[in-house]
Design an enzyme around this catalytic site. Sequence first.
Site, mmCIF file in Angstrom:
data_model
loop_
_atom_site.group_PDB
_atom_site.id
_atom_site.type_symbol
_atom_site.label_atom_id
_atom_site.label_comp_id
_atom_site.label_asym_id
_atom_site.label_seq_id
_atom_site.Cartn_x
_atom_site.Cartn_y
_atom_site.Cartn_z
ATOM 1 C CG HIS A 1 -24.150 58.889 58.248
ATOM 2 N ND1 HIS A 1 -25.062 59.454 57.388
ATOM 3 C CD2 HIS A 1 -24.173 59.639 59.378
ATOM 4 C CE1 HIS A 1 -25.609 60.506 57.966
ATOM 5 N NE2 HIS A 1 -25.089 60.638 59.176
ATOM 6 C CB SER B 1 -27.484 62.035 60.683
ATOM 7 O OG SER B 1 -26.458 62.835 60.147
ATOM 8 C CD GLU C 1 -26.881 58.539 54.772
ATOM 9 O OE1 GLU C 1 -27.701 58.171 55.625
ATOM 10 O OE2 GLU C 1 -25.763 58.979 55.074
#
Length: 154
Positions: free
Chosen positions: A63, A111, A135
């Site tokens: 992330h 994720s 994303e």
Amino acid sequence: MLKAVTAFSLPRRGKENAGTVLIEGHASLWNVADLNGDVVAKGAFGDSLARTGPGGVRMLHQHESRAVVGVWDEMLEDDRGLFVRGRITDWSPDARYAAALARAGALDGLSIGFRAVKARRDGRLRVLTQVDLWEVSLVTFPMLPGARFGVVER
């Protein structure tokens, strides 16, 4: 609604993609609570994917917005969840590191990073019925334990 593709052809290995690692898996699963109590309802990604396609969704490592490590070539909602297929590239140290971890089997989690557009409460759970997908990250510990990818052998 998009349909799942069961057959595909992989690019031939050549100088232009010798450092590329092809991956695929499910970034989200329908009706499965993650460790934070979020549940994604079937069809929640439809509007976002119709608007941006896979090119509008970034492939990050952990992330981290500065760590774009590849590109998503395909994203679709199938019967299981959000299926993704993409390429980890060799364009940066972060990307080469993520590719090496994926090849070794040390990195296999996915994720999603998103904005909830529509959601409802169901007890302690938040049921996401429409999300704006920003994303999909390659992660060590996915919030949704079943969100995993594998390396596609050429």
